[in-house]
Scaffold this motif. Structure first.
Motif, short mmCIF file in Angstrom:
data_model
loop_
_atom_site.label_atom_id
_atom_site.label_comp_id
_atom_site.label_asym_id
_atom_site.label_seq_id
_atom_site.Cartn_x
_atom_site.Cartn_y
_atom_site.Cartn_z
N GLU A 180 -2.13 6.06 -9.59
CA GLU A 180 -1.53 4.83 -9.06
C GLU A 180 -1.97 4.59 -7.62
OE1 GLU A 180 1.56 3.49 -6.23
OE2 GLU A 180 1.62 5.52 -7.00
N LYS A 184 -4.48 1.53 -5.71
CA LYS A 184 -4.06 0.74 -4.56
C LYS A 184 -5.00 0.96 -3.37
CE LYS A 184 0.80 0.52 -5.91
NZ LYS A 184 2.19 0.98 -5.62
N GLY A 235 6.51 3.96 -6.24
CA GLY A 235 5.12 4.37 -6.27
C GLY A 235 4.77 5.25 -5.07
#
Length: 241
Positions: A180, A184, A235
């Motif tokens: 994740e 990003k 996150g």
């Protein structure tokens, strides 16, 4: 890579002599860097020369921040001030988590922009190759999770019966968080690339935004309570608007 590993070992020895909790993250980082070097030698990357340059550049951002902190705790960027300034009595794995978060969220997009010039971002084939090698690092990191968990446990990491029961789940969560955050990071690197084309002031503003959101995430990890639950909700990574 050899010079980088030698520098990391020298700094780690001084941290260990001072019983500085920064030794926990640097020890993990050193072992991971050695593993990345082995993966480069084994041909696991499409462009090993570029990965080597990138890995060295990325690590030097951390080492420079650490050196600045040791000279003056107020000197580094805010994500690192929070990570380095965390309570010394936190568990070793907490110091590692804080260091990883600051380094990945704040340093990694900047390093990618430093080693990927605008022309490479504009070339679809080169950009895709860089992104694939960027994602392959996850495989190296994931292969180290269990071993690093054992090292931190021996270093004094706290393990309740529930922690031991949940260890496989926590390792699975670590894989998810890494993937994740890497997605990003790549998106943030693209935004930094866009900003640098508009001039140094625009780029500086974007880096300042990245510093702010990265520091907020480190501060969130420092709050009492279930860290994994907060990571599951919010996150591991951060996103530039």
């Amino acid at each position: 890579m050899d010079a980088l590993v030698a520098r990391m070992r020298e700094v780690l020895a001084s941290l260990q002599a001072a019983r500085d909790p920064a030794r926990f993250f640097l020890g993990t980082y050193l072992r991971t860097t050695v593993a990345v070097g082995a993966a480069i030698d084994a041909g696991r990357f499409e462009d090993p020369a570029w990965v080597t340059d990138w890995d060295v550049d990325f690590a030097e951002l951390y080492l420079d921040a650490l050196a600045a902190h040791r000279r003056d705790p107020a000197a580094p960027a805010r994500p690192w001030r929070l990570a380095f300034g965390a309570r010394r009595d936190l568990a070793p794995e907490a110091h590692v988590l804080l260091g990883m978060n600051a380094h990945i969220n704040f340093d990694l997009p900047q390093s990618l922009v430093r080693v990927i010039p605008p022309a490479d971002f504009d070339d679809p084939a080169v950009r895709a190759r860089r992104r694939r090698d960027h994602e392959r690092i996850d495989g190296v990191l994931a292969s180290r999770i269990a071993a690093e968990d054992a090292v931190l446990h021996r270093a004094g990491g706290r393990r309740s019966a529930l922690d031991r029961l949940l260890a496989p789940a926590n390792r699975t969560a670590s894989h998810v968080f890494l993937r994740e955050s890497r997605r990003k990071v790549w998106a943030n690197a693209g935004r930094l690339d866009t900003a640098r084309r508009c001039g140094p002031d625009a780029y500086a503003r974007r880096v300042a935004e990245l510093e702010a959101v990265s520091a907020d995430r480190v501060a969130d990890l420092l709050r009492p309570g279930p860290v994994l639950l907060r990571l599951a909700v919010r996150g591991f990574g951060v996103r530039l608007a």
